[in-house]
Design a protein around this motif. Structure first.
Motif, PDB file in Angstrom:
ATOM      1  N   VAL A   1       0.865  -1.183   0.000  1.00  0.00           N
ATOM      2  CA  VAL A   1       0.000   0.000   0.000  1.00  0.00           C
ATOM      3  C   VAL A   1       0.897   1.227   0.000  1.00  0.00           C
ATOM      4  O   VAL A   1       1.832   1.319   0.802  1.00  0.00           O
ATOM      5  CB  VAL A   1      -0.927   0.013   1.233  1.00  0.00           C
ATOM      6  CG1 VAL A   1      -1.638   1.359   1.370  1.00  0.00           C
ATOM      7  CG2 VAL A   1      -1.930  -1.125   1.164  1.00  0.00           C
TER       8      VAL A   1
ATOM      9  N   TYR B   1      -1.222  -1.111  -4.221  1.00  0.00           N
ATOM     10  CA  TYR B   1      -2.517  -0.469  -3.988  1.00  0.00           C
ATOM     11  C   TYR B   1      -2.199   0.977  -3.629  1.00  0.00           C
ATOM     12  O   TYR B   1      -1.703   1.259  -2.539  1.00  0.00           O
ATOM     13  CB  TYR B   1      -3.262  -1.165  -2.851  1.00  0.00           C
ATOM     14  CG  TYR B   1      -3.321  -2.655  -3.047  1.00  0.00           C
ATOM     15  CD1 TYR B   1      -4.303  -3.228  -3.849  1.00  0.00           C
ATOM     16  CD2 TYR B   1      -2.373  -3.492  -2.469  1.00  0.00           C
ATOM     17  CE1 TYR B   1      -4.338  -4.602  -4.055  1.00  0.00           C
ATOM     18  CE2 TYR B   1      -2.405  -4.862  -2.663  1.00  0.00           C
ATOM     19  CZ  TYR B   1      -3.388  -5.409  -3.457  1.00  0.00           C
ATOM     20  OH  TYR B   1      -3.412  -6.763  -3.659  1.00  0.00           O
TER      21      TYR B   1
ATOM     22  N   VAL C   1      -9.042  -2.085  -0.203  1.00  0.00           N
ATOM     23  CA  VAL C   1      -7.843  -2.931  -0.240  1.00  0.00           C
ATOM     24  C   VAL C   1      -8.200  -4.338   0.225  1.00  0.00           C
ATOM     25  O   VAL C   1      -7.759  -5.330  -0.371  1.00  0.00           O
ATOM     26  CB  VAL C   1      -6.689  -2.337   0.607  1.00  0.00           C
ATOM     27  CG1 VAL C   1      -5.556  -3.341   0.775  1.00  0.00           C
ATOM     28  CG2 VAL C   1      -6.176  -1.045  -0.017  1.00  0.00           C
TER      29      VAL C   1
ATOM     30  N   LYS D   1      -9.350  -6.624  -2.331  1.00  0.00           N
ATOM     31  CA  LYS D   1      -8.335  -6.992  -3.318  1.00  0.00           C
ATOM     32  C   LYS D   1      -7.363  -8.052  -2.804  1.00  0.00           C
ATOM     33  O   LYS D   1      -6.823  -8.826  -3.582  1.00  0.00           O
ATOM     34  CB  LYS D   1      -7.521  -5.761  -3.747  1.00  0.00           C
ATOM     35  CG  LYS D   1      -8.341  -4.637  -4.339  1.00  0.00           C
ATOM     36  CD  LYS D   1      -8.731  -4.973  -5.737  1.00  0.00           C
ATOM     37  CE  LYS D   1      -9.426  -3.798  -6.397  1.00  0.00           C
ATOM     38  NZ  LYS D   1     -10.106  -4.208  -7.610  1.00  0.00           N
TER      39      LYS D   1
ATOM     40  N   VAL E   1      -1.494  -7.438   3.583  1.00  0.00           N
ATOM     41  CA  VAL E   1      -0.603  -6.412   3.048  1.00  0.00           C
ATOM     42  C   VAL E   1       0.760  -6.627   3.683  1.00  0.00           C
ATOM     43  O   VAL E   1       0.872  -6.813   4.899  1.00  0.00           O
ATOM     44  CB  VAL E   1      -1.140  -4.999   3.374  1.00  0.00           C
ATOM     45  CG1 VAL E   1      -0.125  -3.929   3.028  1.00  0.00           C
ATOM     46  CG2 VAL E   1      -2.453  -4.752   2.638  1.00  0.00           C
TER      47      VAL E   1
END
Length: 96
Positions: free
Chosen positions: A8, A32, A71, A74, A78
């Protein structure tokens, strides 16, 4: 790529955030990216073909929460958060 990371990046529409978005995505990582300027962000992500983009002003809690929810749709996890968002105005005289 065996070391594929889900990353991210905030503040991804300019400067260091944009450079990191381009570089990390070109290396095969899943990026992202968010930024206030959605039009510029889409240019950086090449219309979401190089990285995923989401317009978001990180100074607005509701927008950040919407970004986090997006996020999560998706990816399940992370691996890294790179925060390049922010604007710094005058703080005061240098002597202070």
């Amino acid at each position: 790529m065996s070391d594929l990371k889900h990353i991210v990046i905030t503040g991804a529409s300019a400067g260091i955030g944009a450079a990191l978005t381009r570089t990390l995505a070109s290396e095969g990582h899943v990026v992202y990216a968010c930024a206030r300027r959605g039009d510029r962000l889409r240019e950086i992500t090449k219309g979401d073909t190089m990285a995923f983009s989401f317009p978001c002003d990180v100074s607005q809690e509701e927008e950040v929460m919407a970004f986090v929810r997006w996020v999560r749709t998706k990816t399940a996890s992370v691996d890294a958060l790179i925060n390049c968002a922010g604007v710094l105005g005058a703080i005061g005289p240098l002597t202070e």
